[in-house]
Structure formats: structure tokens, C-alpha cells
Scaffold this active site. Structure first.
Site, PDB file in Angstrom:
ATOM      1  CB  SER A 100       3.196   1.048   7.201  1.00 54.91           C
ATOM      2  OG  SER A 100       2.021   0.468   7.683  1.00 54.91           O
TER       3      SER A 100
ATOM      4  CE1 TYR B 286       3.093  -1.664   1.681  1.00 53.53           C
ATOM      5  CE2 TYR B 286       1.888  -2.205   3.697  1.00 53.53           C
ATOM      6  CZ  TYR B 286       2.425  -1.265   2.837  1.00 53.53           C
ATOM      7  OH  TYR B 286       2.292   0.071   3.128  1.00 53.53           O
TER       8      TYR B 286
ATOM      9  CE  LYS C 245       5.637   0.756   2.668  1.00 52.36           C
ATOM     10  NZ  LYS C 245       6.184   1.723   1.728  1.00 52.36           N
TER      11      LYS C 245
HETATM   12  P1  NAD Z   1      -0.547   4.489  -4.200  1.00 48.93           P
HETATM   13  O1  NAD Z   1      -0.511   3.126  -4.803  1.00 48.93           O
HETATM   14  O2  NAD Z   1      -1.703   5.361  -4.509  1.00 48.93           O
HETATM   15  O3  NAD Z   1       0.799   5.279  -4.560  1.00 48.93           O
HETATM   16  C1  NAD Z   1       2.014   4.615  -4.796  1.00 48.93           C
HETATM   17  C2  NAD Z   1       2.498   5.050  -6.168  1.00 48.93           C
HETATM   18  O4  NAD Z   1       3.749   4.425  -6.455  1.00 48.93           O
HETATM   19  C3  NAD Z   1       1.531   4.679  -7.301  1.00 48.93           C
HETATM   20  O5  NAD Z   1       1.211   5.845  -8.034  1.00 48.93           O
HETATM   21  C4  NAD Z   1       2.323   3.669  -8.152  1.00 48.93           C
HETATM   22  O6  NAD Z   1       1.995   3.767  -9.522  1.00 48.93           O
HETATM   23  C5  NAD Z   1       3.747   4.061  -7.840  1.00 48.93           C
HETATM   24  N1  NAD Z   1       4.745   2.988  -7.987  1.00 48.93           N
HETATM   25  C6  NAD Z   1       4.690   1.720  -7.502  1.00 48.93           C
HETATM   26  N2  NAD Z   1       5.804   1.055  -7.835  1.00 48.93           N
HETATM   27  C7  NAD Z   1       6.594   1.922  -8.545  1.00 48.93           C
HETATM   28  C8  NAD Z   1       7.860   1.821  -9.165  1.00 48.93           C
HETATM   29  N3  NAD Z   1       8.561   0.686  -9.161  1.00 48.93           N
HETATM   30  N4  NAD Z   1       8.358   2.916  -9.794  1.00 48.93           N
HETATM   31  C9  NAD Z   1       7.661   4.081  -9.843  1.00 48.93           C
HETATM   32  N5  NAD Z   1       6.432   4.222  -9.273  1.00 48.93           N
HETATM   33  C10 NAD Z   1       5.919   3.153  -8.634  1.00 48.93           C
HETATM   34  O7  NAD Z   1      -0.388   4.301  -2.615  1.00 48.93           O
HETATM   35  P2  NAD Z   1      -0.498   5.368  -1.429  1.00 48.93           P
HETATM   36  O8  NAD Z   1      -1.632   4.952  -0.580  1.00 48.93           O
HETATM   37  O9  NAD Z   1      -0.419   6.742  -1.936  1.00 48.93           O
HETATM   38  O10 NAD Z   1       0.816   5.003  -0.635  1.00 48.93           O
HETATM   39  C11 NAD Z   1       2.042   5.712  -0.786  1.00 48.93           C
HETATM   40  C12 NAD Z   1       3.099   5.055   0.069  1.00 48.93           C
HETATM   41  O11 NAD Z   1       2.672   5.066   1.426  1.00 48.93           O
HETATM   42  C13 NAD Z   1       3.373   3.587  -0.284  1.00 48.93           C
HETATM   43  O12 NAD Z   1       4.758   3.341  -0.138  1.00 48.93           O
HETATM   44  C14 NAD Z   1       2.598   2.849   0.770  1.00 48.93           C
HETATM   45  O13 NAD Z   1       3.139   1.578   1.030  1.00 48.93           O
HETATM   46  C15 NAD Z   1       2.739   3.769   1.974  1.00 48.93           C
HETATM   47  N6  NAD Z   1       1.675   3.602   2.966  1.00 48.93           N
HETATM   48  C16 NAD Z   1       0.368   3.690   2.575  1.00 48.93           C
HETATM   49  C17 NAD Z   1      -0.637   3.500   3.514  1.00 48.93           C
HETATM   50  C18 NAD Z   1      -2.089   3.543   3.093  1.00 48.93           C
HETATM   51  O14 NAD Z   1      -2.921   3.031   3.829  1.00 48.93           O
HETATM   52  N7  NAD Z   1      -2.436   4.136   1.974  1.00 48.93           N
HETATM   53  C19 NAD Z   1      -0.313   3.239   4.860  1.00 48.93           C
HETATM   54  C20 NAD Z   1       1.038   3.182   5.221  1.00 48.93           C
HETATM   55  C21 NAD Z   1       2.026   3.364   4.261  1.00 48.93           C
END
Ligand code: NAD
Ligand code: UDP
Length: 338
Positions: free
Chosen positions: A124, A149, A153
Site C-alpha cells: 500500500s 495496519y 504492510k
Molecule cells: P477485502 O477485505 O475486500 O479482501 C481481503 C480478503 O481477504 C477478504 O475477502 C477477507 O475475507 C480475506 N481474508 C482476510 N483475512 C484472511 C485470512 N486470515 N485467511 C483467508 N482470507 C482472509 O480487501 P481489498 O480491498 O480487496 O484488499 C485486498 C488487499 O489489498 C488487502 O491485503 C489490503 O490490505 C490491500 N490493499 C487494499 C487497499 C484498498 O484501499 N482497498 C489499498 C492498499 C492495499
């Protein structure tokens, strides 16, 4: 390639599964469904015209992971699974470190035991903290994060880099996302936050659909174009395509690589609100509130390295992202609940 997508039923993961299939790859999804619905994968199946193998497995569950690796001939992993709510991470730091860090350590251990040493990790822009200059490049210094959080990362970037240094058979691609918005053009999948949205775009769409009365804008006294915070909003389909491009790096054996995935353009909160109104014709009432703790004034990407090395640039603009977010929200006011 056959790619394990952890967190593949979530927001970015589900869009990435579609682009992997479109590019001729195979995807296998694991997710513990802690922040998503299996229905997202049913919708993905409708879009791509085939079922996606899904295992309800937690990445901390070694035995569960072993079974998936034994059954499927996985060649690489795109690792999205993790908890991602900034505010919640300040209240539940243990849960964030345990889920995100321990989970990744178990995943990586099972991967290497099965000779799978290709990983793309969801990092991120938060690892840049409050940057001294914008746009940020991959060489901009990492700064201490203001919440657990972000720290997970940053720590996971270091952990994966160290693992690759010790064992050069690994290929590690760290993708630093800016602010994903938008949805698949079908309107069948999109962002589906639990409870009150933390992020700006889902808040806007929930106001638009009548679920929330008005948007609170966190501060209008920043040193920016109109005083509201500036971010780099990237269409989630562009982001998904960035992952497909990153998969192509594995065969080049470049060690650890880092890429910003952003548009290179900063947009203020008020600019995004007005862009949404123009793109959809729906008015968004708002009020100015105090600044939100931990927020910074401005962050946007220098995405030229991804352009040069991956041949990837974001192609969708803010208007298109607003239209797509709105189509998803309007057609699915309660997310994946029928
Ligand atoms: P999201 O919550 O929709 O997707 C993450 C998924 O991981 C979810 O479906 C959740 O059920 C699953 N999960 C969480 N812990 C788990 C575990 N222990 N075992 C199995 N599954 C698990 O989030 P997103 O927005 O799709 O983000 C995806 C990734 O990108 C994340 O790592 C997030 O930190 C990163 N990210 C997101 C953003 C954003 O703004 N959306 C920005 C930067 C980074
Ligand atoms: N923001 C806002 N109201 C909200 C949510 C967010 O004004 O209800 C602002 C926030 O202060 C920041 C921008 O919108 O300037 C993007 O915030 P978001 O939480 O979506 O992303 P991040 O903080 O991770 O960049």
C-alpha cells in the site's frame, strides 16, 4: 499459469480473478470469508463463464493450505488476504499482526514446502507515510506508519524481501496500491464494506443510494487545491490488470521488485464528489468535519516504473470509475445480499 489467489472473494481479489482468466491463466481462490461473500465468486463465474475453484480456508490454517497445495498444481500466489481497516487496527493491533503477519508466514512456509516460490503481495501507498515530496516513487523513503495496519504492510514487505535475499529462487513482487475505486462494468461485483464505510468512494455511493444521509469531509484546511485531502484514485480493473502484468515478471527472475500502482494524478475529496455528481447526475450532500486522525494532506504516485517495466498504465479515468462504482451500488444496494 495456475495461480492461488488468497483473499480472492474480496474487492480487489475478485476483480483480479476475472483479469487472470481473461489473460488465459487459471485461478484457485482461498478466503476465510471474514470480510467477503462467496457470492462474489458466483458473480465472477457469470462474468467469465466458468466456475472458479474455491476453498474456504484461512491462511493461518497450515493443514487447510497443505490440502489445497496437494490438490491443485499451484505455480504462483497473489496474496490479497488480510485485514485492512485502518481504524480497527488501532483498536485491535494483536488481531492485525496475528492475521496479516502470522498468516503470511504460514502461507509462505507452505508455498516453499511445495516448491512454489512466486508471490505478488498487496502492499500500500501507506508505507510512504507522510511523504516529503509528491509524487512518490518506489525510491521515496518508507516512513513509520501511523497505524498497525500500515505497519503490517511495511513489515511484510521487509519479511518477503529478506526471504528472497536468502533464497534467490523466490520471485517477489511488491505492489503498492494507491486508492482503488470503481467496479467491474457489469455492475455484478464491487466494493462491499461491512458497516459504516471507512473509505471515501463507498461512503459517497451509500449516500447516493440513500443509505447514509450525507458525506462527512474530514478537513478543508489542508495545504491543497481546495483544502481537502488529495489522493490517487485508481480504477480497480486497472489495478487488477497490473497484477496480470506482474505475473509476467516471474519468468524473468528479477528477485524482489516494487511497483507503485496508481494513476499519477492527485484528486481532492471535493473534486471526487463533484466528479461523481457530474458522472451520475446524483447530488451528494456533505458537511465539513474535523480532520481525521492519522490522515495526510496529499499522496499520489509516480507510476512511471510500472509503465517502463510492466508495460502497464492506468487507462480508466475518474469519471468512468464513478459510473462503475455507482452502477454496482445502485444495482446492489445491500451488496451481495439479495
Ligand atoms: P477485502 O477485505 O475486500 O479482501 C481481503 C480478503 O481477504 C477478504 O475477502 C477477507 O475475507 C480475506 N481474508 C482476510 N483475512 C484472511 C485470512 N486470515 N485467511 C483467508 N482470507 C482472509 O480487501 P481489498 O480491498 O480487496 O484488499 C485486498 C488487499 O489489498 C488487502 O491485503 C489490503 O490490505 C490491500 N490493499 C487494499 C487497499 C484498498 O484501499 N482497498 C489499498 C492498499 C492495499
Ligand atoms: N475522506 C473523507 N470522508 C470519508 C472518508 C474519507 O473526507 O468519509 C477523505 C480522507 O480524509 C482522505 C480521502 O478522503 O483525504 C481518502 O480517504 P480513504 O479513507 O478513502 O483513503 P486513505 O485515507 O487510505 O487514502
Amino acid at each position: 499459469m495456475k495461480i492461488l489467489v488468497t483473499g480472492g472473494s474480496g474487492y480487489i481479489g475478485s476483480h483480479t480473478v476475472i483479469e487472470l482468466i481473461n489473460a488465459g491463466h487459471e485461478a484457485v481462490v482461498i478466503d476465510n470469508l471474514s470480510n467477503s461473500s462467496e457470492k462474489s465468486l458466483e458473480r465472477v463465474a457469470k462474468i467469465v463463464g466458468k466456475e472458479i475453484p474455491f476453498y474456504k480456508v484461512d491462511i493461518r490454517d497450515r493443514e487447510g493450505l497443505e490440502k489445497v497445495f496437494e490438490k491443485e498444481k499451484i505455480e504462483a500466489c497473489i496474496h490479497f488476504a488480510g485485514l485492512k481497516a485502518v481504524g480497527e487496527s488501532c483498536v485491535k493491533p494483536w488481531e492485525y499482526y496475528e492475521n496479516n503477519i502470522s498468516g503470511t508466514l504460514v502461507l509462505v512456509d507452505v508455498m516453499r514446502k511445495h516448491g512454489v516460490k512466486n508471490i505478488i503481495f498487496s502492499s500500500s501507498a501507506t508505507v510512504y507515510g507522510d511523504p516529503d515530496t509528491v509524487p512518490v516513487t518506489e525510491k521515496s523513503p518508507k516512513k513509520p506508519c501511523t497505524n498497525p495496519y500500515g505497519t503490517t504492510k511495511s513489515m511484510l514487505e521487509t519479511i518477503l524481501t529478506d526471504i528472497q535475499t536468502a533464497d534467490p529462487e523466490w520471485n517477489v513482487v511488491l505492489l503498492r496500491y494507491f486508492n482503488p475505486i470503481g467496479a467491474h462494468e457489469s455492475g455484478l461485483i464491487g466494493e462491499n464494506p461491512n458497516g459504516i464505510p471507512n473509505n471515501l468512494m463507498p461512503y459517497i455511493t451509500q449516500v447516493a443510494v440513500g443509505k447514509r444521509e450525507k458525506l462527512g469531509i474530514f478537513g478543508n484546511d489542508y495545504d491543497t487545491v481546495d483544502g481537502t485531502g488529495v489522493r490517487d484514485y485508481i480504477h480497480v480493473v486497472d489495478l487488477a490488470i497490473g497484477h496480470v502484468k506482474a505475473v509476467e515478471r516471474f519468468s524473468l527472475n528479477k528477485g524482489t521488485e516494487i511497483f507503485n500502482l496508481g494513476t499519477g494524478k492527485g484528486t481532492s475529496v471535493l473534486e471526487l464528489v463533484h466528479a461523481f455528481e457530474d458522472a451520475t447526475g446524483v447530488k451528494i450532500p456533505y458537511e465539513i468535519k474535523d480532520r481525521r486522525a492519522g490522515d495526510i494532506a496529499t499522496n499520489y504516485a509516480d507510476a512511471s516504473l510500472a509503465a517502463k517495466e510492466l508495460g502497464w498504465t492506468a487507462k480508466y479515468d475518474i469519471k468512468r470509475a464513478c459510473q462503475d462504482s455507482w452502477r454496482w451500488q445502485k444495482n446492489n444496494p445491500n451488496g451481495f445480499e439479495e
